[in-house]
Design an enzyme around this catalytic site. Structure first.
Site, PDB file in Angstrom:
ATOM      1  N   ASP A   1      -9.898   6.712  15.907  1.00 19.56           N
ATOM      2  CA  ASP A   1      -8.641   6.977  16.602  1.00 19.56           C
ATOM      3  C   ASP A   1      -8.895   7.796  17.869  1.00 19.56           C
ATOM      4  O   ASP A   1      -9.845   8.579  17.927  1.00 19.56           O
ATOM      5  CB  ASP A   1      -7.689   7.759  15.697  1.00 19.56           C
ATOM      6  CG  ASP A   1      -7.182   6.948  14.524  1.00 19.56           C
ATOM      7  OD1 ASP A   1      -7.255   5.705  14.591  1.00 19.56           O
ATOM      8  OD2 ASP A   1      -6.714   7.548  13.533  1.00 19.56           O
TER       9      ASP A   1
ATOM     10  N   ASP B   1      -0.847  11.969  12.150  1.00 22.70           N
ATOM     11  CA  ASP B   1      -1.690  12.913  12.888  1.00 22.70           C
ATOM     12  C   ASP B   1      -0.855  13.668  13.913  1.00 22.70           C
ATOM     13  O   ASP B   1       0.367  13.489  14.002  1.00 22.70           O
ATOM     14  CB  ASP B   1      -2.877  12.201  13.549  1.00 22.70           C
ATOM     15  CG  ASP B   1      -2.449  11.115  14.546  1.00 22.70           C
ATOM     16  OD1 ASP B   1      -1.342  11.212  15.102  1.00 22.70           O
ATOM     17  OD2 ASP B   1      -3.234  10.171  14.753  1.00 22.70           O
TER      18      ASP B   1
ATOM     19  N   ARG C   1      -6.163   9.847   7.678  1.00 27.39           N
ATOM     20  CA  ARG C   1      -4.755  10.239   7.842  1.00 27.39           C
ATOM     21  C   ARG C   1      -3.972  10.037   6.547  1.00 27.39           C
ATOM     22  O   ARG C   1      -3.184  10.897   6.143  1.00 27.39           O
ATOM     23  CB  ARG C   1      -4.116   9.415   8.965  1.00 27.39           C
ATOM     24  CG  ARG C   1      -4.528   9.837  10.363  1.00 27.39           C
ATOM     25  CD  ARG C   1      -3.934   8.925  11.409  1.00 27.39           C
ATOM     26  NE  ARG C   1      -4.527   7.599  11.389  1.00 27.39           N
ATOM     27  CZ  ARG C   1      -3.865   6.480  11.669  1.00 27.39           C
ATOM     28  NH1 ARG C   1      -2.569   6.511  11.960  1.00 27.39           N
ATOM     29  NH2 ARG C   1      -4.483   5.303  11.638  1.00 27.39           N
TER      30      ARG C   1
END
Length: 305
Positions: free
Chosen positions: A48, A90, A181
């Site tokens: 990410d 997040d 996550r």
């Protein structure tokens, strides 16, 4: 005036990149590929934009073997923000709910065992997984939520590194396809206060760790001083990610037939599984798999330079 097309170099190898914050995996690949002036490149699994750390980048012939690095286990250090959930899981997302945090290190330690070993995870909506050909994150941005089947993943290690105030740091060693996550959200749900990922750093990917990794700043500095060719010093061998596989050496005669797609017999070959294959000059020529007849069947090939 017509712009002259940049002539790309044909280079093969792997650069272990310490991906900086804010870059997508593809953005990181394209930046390094431009610096290297490589004609062909690929990465070995998405990190990410929020995440930093180990991202093996494959160039030239190494791209043929990136799928095997993609399958490798990963290790992360994550900072959990307790007391708040977000729509992305997040710190990049919008806060959905906040709760008071009355959680101690002992409370966190007490819930971690249920997340170790083989577990089920429901992938987040903000992910690159596809539904009917459409990435889930695009649906999520449009306000659409679809059902996602749970997936089986393996958490090899899960340790609490520290706990201070409303933040806790954890170490996670996991199989491919694990969403940190989701893991953090699930831990927060069991704790009763909710949680999301505030920071995430990948410290290992397969056989590679941060000691092997080079930063963007260093690559840019060396490029400025010596050009694209100077970055070749950071390239490691095409077969570097396969060092845990058994080796098979072929004779010159066998190598010829194997490189033309034919299974061959080899001395001291294992009874099953994947192998890395070298010719009579001890040059890496590809990967194979032991077939039902005990022969080495070619799977991915490179030709000796």
């Amino acid at each position: 005036m017509q712009q002259v097309k940049r002539k790309r170099r044909s280079v093969s190898g792997i650069i272990i990149f310490d991906k900086p914050y804010g870059f997508s995996s593809n953005g990181a690949l394209q930046k390094v590929r431009w610096l290297l002036n490589s004609d062909k490149g690929g990465h070995t699994g998405s990190l990410d934009p929020l995440a930093t750390g180990v991202l093996p980048l494959c160039f030239g012939e190494a791209t043929k073997f990136s799928r095997y690095l993609l399958d490798a286990d990963k290790v992360y250090e994550a900072t959990m923000q307790l007391g708040a959930t977000t729509n992305t899981g997040d710190a990049e997302g919008e806060v959905l709910e906040t709760k008071a945090v009355n959680v101690s290190a002992a409370d966190i330690e007490a819930v971690l065992p249920q997340f170790r070993g083989v577990i089920e995870q429901v992938p987040p909506m903000y992910s690159a997984l596809k539904k009917d050909g459409q990435p889930l994150y695009k649906l999520a941005r449009a306000g659409i939520t679809v059902e996602r089947p749970a997936r089986t993943v393996t958490i090899n290690r899960l340790e609490l590194l520290s706990c201070e105030g409303e933040q806790a740091r954890i170490l996670v060693s996991c199989s491919k396809g694990t969403y940190i996550r989701t893991l953090v959200e699930d831990i927060g749900a069991v704790l009763g206060c909710g949680a999301h990922v505030a920071q995430l750093r990948r410290t290992e990917a397969g056989p590679f760790d941060l000691t092997h990794a080079v930063t963007l700043e260093e690559l840019e500095r060396v490029h400025e001083e010596g050009g694209a060719e100077a970055l070749d010093a950071y390239m490691i061998a095409v077969d570097s990610g396969l060092q845990h596989w058994p080796i098979v050496y072929l004779t010159e005669h066998s190598s010829f037939f194997w490189l033309n797609g034919q299974p061959v017999r080899a001395q001291n070959a294992p009874l099953e599984g994947m192998v890395r294959v070298y010719n009579h000059n001890q040059e890496f020529i590809g990967v194979g798999e032991i077939d039902d007849d005990g022969m080495v069947a070619p799977k991915r090939l490179i030709r000796s330079q």
